[in-house]
Design a protein around this motif. Structure first.
Motif, short mmCIF file in Angstrom:
data_model
loop_
_atom_site.label_atom_id
_atom_site.label_comp_id
_atom_site.label_asym_id
_atom_site.label_seq_id
_atom_site.Cartn_x
_atom_site.Cartn_y
_atom_site.Cartn_z
N VAL A 160 23.51 8.60 39.91
CA VAL A 160 23.90 8.34 38.53
C VAL A 160 24.22 9.66 37.84
CG1 VAL A 160 23.04 7.54 36.27
CG2 VAL A 160 22.62 6.18 38.33
N ILE A 161 25.22 9.63 36.94
CA ILE A 161 25.55 10.81 36.16
C ILE A 161 25.55 10.46 34.67
CG2 ILE A 161 26.86 11.89 38.02
CD1 ILE A 161 29.44 11.02 36.59
N SER A 162 25.68 11.48 33.84
CA SER A 162 25.45 11.32 32.40
C SER A 162 26.62 10.73 31.63
CB SER A 162 25.08 12.67 31.78
OG SER A 162 26.09 13.64 32.02
N LEU A 163 27.78 10.56 32.26
CA LEU A 163 28.89 9.86 31.60
C LEU A 163 28.61 8.36 31.65
CD1 LEU A 163 31.81 9.71 30.42
CD2 LEU A 163 32.61 9.59 32.80
N GLY A 164 28.79 7.68 30.53
CA GLY A 164 28.53 6.24 30.55
C GLY A 164 29.06 5.52 29.33
N ASP A 165 29.02 4.20 29.40
CA ASP A 165 29.39 3.33 28.29
C ASP A 165 28.14 3.01 27.47
OD1 ASP A 165 31.92 3.22 29.51
OD2 ASP A 165 31.37 1.44 30.67
N VAL A 166 28.34 2.36 26.35
CA VAL A 166 27.23 1.84 25.54
C VAL A 166 27.45 0.35 25.35
CG1 VAL A 166 26.07 1.90 23.30
CG2 VAL A 166 26.84 4.04 24.36
N LEU A 167 26.41 -0.43 25.63
CA LEU A 167 26.47 -1.88 25.48
C LEU A 167 25.51 -2.31 24.38
CD1 LEU A 167 26.59 -3.07 29.19
CD2 LEU A 167 28.20 -3.73 27.43
N LYS A 168 26.02 -3.10 23.43
CA LYS A 168 25.21 -3.62 22.33
C LYS A 168 25.12 -5.13 22.46
CE LYS A 168 26.30 0.18 19.21
NZ LYS A 168 26.66 0.59 17.84
N PHE A 169 23.89 -5.62 22.54
CA PHE A 169 23.63 -7.04 22.72
C PHE A 169 22.97 -7.61 21.47
CE2 PHE A 169 23.53 -5.08 26.87
CZ PHE A 169 24.18 -5.97 27.70
N SER A 170 23.41 -8.79 21.06
CA SER A 170 22.74 -9.54 20.00
C SER A 170 22.62 -10.99 20.45
CB SER A 170 23.55 -9.48 18.70
OG SER A 170 23.58 -8.18 18.17
N LEU A 171 21.45 -11.58 20.19
CA LEU A 171 21.28 -13.00 20.51
C LEU A 171 22.26 -13.83 19.70
CD1 LEU A 171 17.43 -13.65 20.74
CD2 LEU A 171 19.13 -13.98 22.55
N SER A 172 22.88 -14.79 20.35
CA SER A 172 23.83 -15.68 19.69
C SER A 172 23.17 -17.03 19.45
CB SER A 172 25.06 -15.87 20.57
OG SER A 172 25.87 -16.93 20.10
N PRO A 173 23.48 -17.69 18.33
CA PRO A 173 22.97 -19.05 18.13
C PRO A 173 23.63 -20.06 19.05
CG PRO A 173 24.44 -18.42 16.34
CD PRO A 173 24.24 -17.19 17.17
N SER A 174 24.73 -19.66 19.70
CA SER A 174 25.41 -20.56 20.63
C SER A 174 24.56 -20.81 21.86
CB SER A 174 26.75 -19.95 21.05
OG SER A 174 27.34 -20.70 22.10
N LYS A 175 24.66 -21.99 22.40
CA LYS A 175 23.99 -22.32 23.65
C LYS A 175 25.00 -22.69 24.73
CE LYS A 175 19.85 -21.56 22.21
NZ LYS A 175 19.11 -20.37 22.74
N THR A 176 26.24 -22.24 24.54
CA THR A 176 27.29 -22.60 25.50
C THR A 176 28.14 -21.42 25.96
OG1 THR A 176 28.85 -23.13 23.71
CG2 THR A 176 27.48 -24.94 24.57
N LYS A 177 28.16 -20.30 25.20
CA LYS A 177 29.14 -19.27 25.52
C LYS A 177 28.69 -17.91 25.03
CE LYS A 177 34.05 -18.16 24.87
NZ LYS A 177 35.32 -18.56 24.20
N ASP A 178 28.93 -16.88 25.87
CA ASP A 178 28.78 -15.49 25.44
C ASP A 178 30.09 -15.03 24.80
OD1 ASP A 178 26.13 -14.87 26.70
OD2 ASP A 178 27.25 -15.26 28.55
N SER A 179 29.99 -14.07 23.88
CA SER A 179 31.18 -13.49 23.25
C SER A 179 31.17 -11.99 23.48
CB SER A 179 31.19 -13.79 21.75
OG SER A 179 31.31 -15.17 21.52
N LEU A 180 32.23 -11.49 24.10
CA LEU A 180 32.34 -10.07 24.46
C LEU A 180 33.50 -9.44 23.71
CD1 LEU A 180 31.61 -7.61 26.29
CD2 LEU A 180 33.14 -8.59 28.01
N SER A 181 33.25 -8.26 23.13
CA SER A 181 34.31 -7.47 22.51
C SER A 181 34.24 -6.06 23.08
CB SER A 181 34.16 -7.43 20.99
OG SER A 181 32.95 -6.79 20.61
N THR A 182 35.33 -5.32 22.94
CA THR A 182 35.36 -3.96 23.47
C THR A 182 36.40 -3.13 22.74
OG1 THR A 182 35.62 -2.60 25.48
CG2 THR A 182 37.04 -4.52 25.27
N ASN A 183 36.27 -1.82 22.84
CA ASN A 183 37.25 -0.91 22.27
C ASN A 183 38.37 -0.58 23.25
OD1 ASN A 183 35.56 0.53 24.04
ND2 ASN A 183 35.94 2.46 23.00
N ALA A 184 38.31 -1.10 24.48
CA ALA A 184 39.22 -0.69 25.55
C ALA A 184 40.25 -1.78 25.84
CB ALA A 184 38.44 -0.37 26.81
#
Length: 399
Positions: A115-139
């Motif tokens: 492993v090296i020190s270059l990396g992404d950052v992932l931010k997770f928040s619990l969703s009230p949904s019980k059917t689907k995850d929602s993903l967004s990105t800057n890329a």
């Protein structure tokens, strides 16, 4: 205000007198070290904020926290954990031997992953949904549906544990794709770790590691402590003590062109690979440190056939380095060239027009403590120049 890694030249563009905002921004150029493509999503998102002072200074800040926090506030405040931010580091292959082609079509390998020190950052928040995850990105170009390894990892965790937590996730992407650095695999491992934290640690690290091999060969490695001797398809992970000092600097240089992993393996000829015993390489690096003769990558010859300019880049780095690097080699199936021993790329990278759009980053080796995820080094939160197309798209949006 928390901000992502796209902070442009100390966060400020100075607008010259008697000129329009459009001409000032569109004339802004970069060396391309953090370019993600020609059509940036930054220009389209409502979370870009334009701040103009009386001195005609423009500050561009991309801040996904506002939306993430708003989402999390909708979740039951009594939940033990409602949001989590994790570092998702990438890896390099210090050496990579291909030892056999299997009946299932995969290849057996033997490699020192670190492993090296270059990396992404992932931010997770619990969703009230019980059917689907929602993903967004800057890329731009990163899939946001179940083709993405993050979503695959969360689906896998729910399948294995029977939990029903769904998430809003924001991926702040810093690791280039198609680089041989395992950025997507790291994202998947980080998502599994996060899902387990939200569920109170239902699974052991060993279980997470074993499950992860179902969706990717490189993912299990990230459940090591950061240094491992990997065999099989890469999913057989043997933790080892870091064989080299963690503070050894390195320079990562990736051209815009990517190498297709499938095409690289298609051109691989086992009779042309190294015959050095990988265990001898591991013993030698532990005893003597990193050197050019240790950093063997059997995928370099086929990768250089796929992308001849990559071979020329490696040769020029070695020639221009004049002893600056202890070793220069390609990571994984490419197309990142790694120079161990110095954080600085050779001067020709800056001077030659051919390399104006390469991705550049310095890095160090990284490990994690038991029962904790990887921590983002303070030096990893660096600023960088915006892509050319980012300035053009944004200037058009404020006409």
């Amino acid at each position: 205000m928390a901000s992502s890694h796209i902070l442009c030249h100390n966060n400020v563009f100075n607008l010259p007198q008697n000129s329009s905002r459009k001409s000032s921004l569109s004339s802004f150029s970069s060396h391309g070290s953090c370019s993600f493509g020609s059509k940036s999503r930054f220009a389209k998102t409502q979370f870009l904020k334009l701040l103009v002072s009386a001195k005609k200074q423009v500050e561009i800040v991309y801040d996904p926290d506002e939306r993430i926090n708003k989402w999390a506030d909708e979740v039951d405040k009594q939940a033990p954990l409602s949001r989590l931010t994790l570092f998702s580091p990438c890896k390099i292959n210090v050496f990579l031997r291909i030892t056999n082609k299997r009946e299932d079509g995969y290849h057996d390998l033997a490699s020192l992953f670190h492993v090296i020190s270059l990396g992404d950052v992932l931010k997770f928040s619990l969703s009230p949904s019980k059917t689907k995850d929602s993903l967004s990105t800057n890329a731009p170009g990163v899939p946001l549906d179940d083709r993405n390894l993050i979503i695959k990892a969360l689906n896998l965790y729910r399948k294995k544990t029977g939990t029903d937590n769904y998430f809003w996730i924001h991926l702040d992407k810093k690791v280039p794709t198609g680089a041989g650095l395992g950025g997507g695999s790291s994202n998947a491992a980080t998502a599994l770790w996060a899902a387990n934290q939200f569920s109170g640690g239902l699974a052991t690290e060993k279980e997470l590691q074993e499950w992860s091999s179902e969706i990717g060969s490189d993912i299990p490695f990230f459940f090591s402590q950061g240094a491992a001797y990997c065999t099989g398809r890469g999913e057989v992970v043997q933790d080892i003590l870091p064989p080299v000092p963690l503070d050894i600097p390195m320079s990562l240089i990736k051209p815009q062109e990517a190498c297709s992993t499938a095409e690289v393996y298609k051109r691989l000829r086992l009779d042309k690979t190294s015959n050095v015993d990988p265990l001898q390489l591991l013993d030698k690096i532990s005893r003597d440190g990193i050197s050019q003769d240790i950093c063997i990558n059997d995928l370099e010859p086929p990768a250089f056939e796929v992308l001849p300019s990559l071979k020329r880049l490696k040769q020029r780095i070695i020639a221009a380095g004049r002893g600056q690097y202890d070793a220069v080699f390609m990571s994984g199936s490419g197309s990142t060239i790694v120079g161990i021993g110095s954080p600085d790329p050779p001067q020709f990278i800056y001077d030659d027009e051919e390399y104006k759009d390469v991705f550049l980053s310095e890095a160090n080796f990284l490990t994690r403590e038991a029962n904790q995820w990887y921590k983002e080094p303070a030096s990893a939160s660096a600023t960088c120049s915006p892509p050319n197309d980012f300035s053009r798209d944004f200037s058009q949006s404020i006409e």
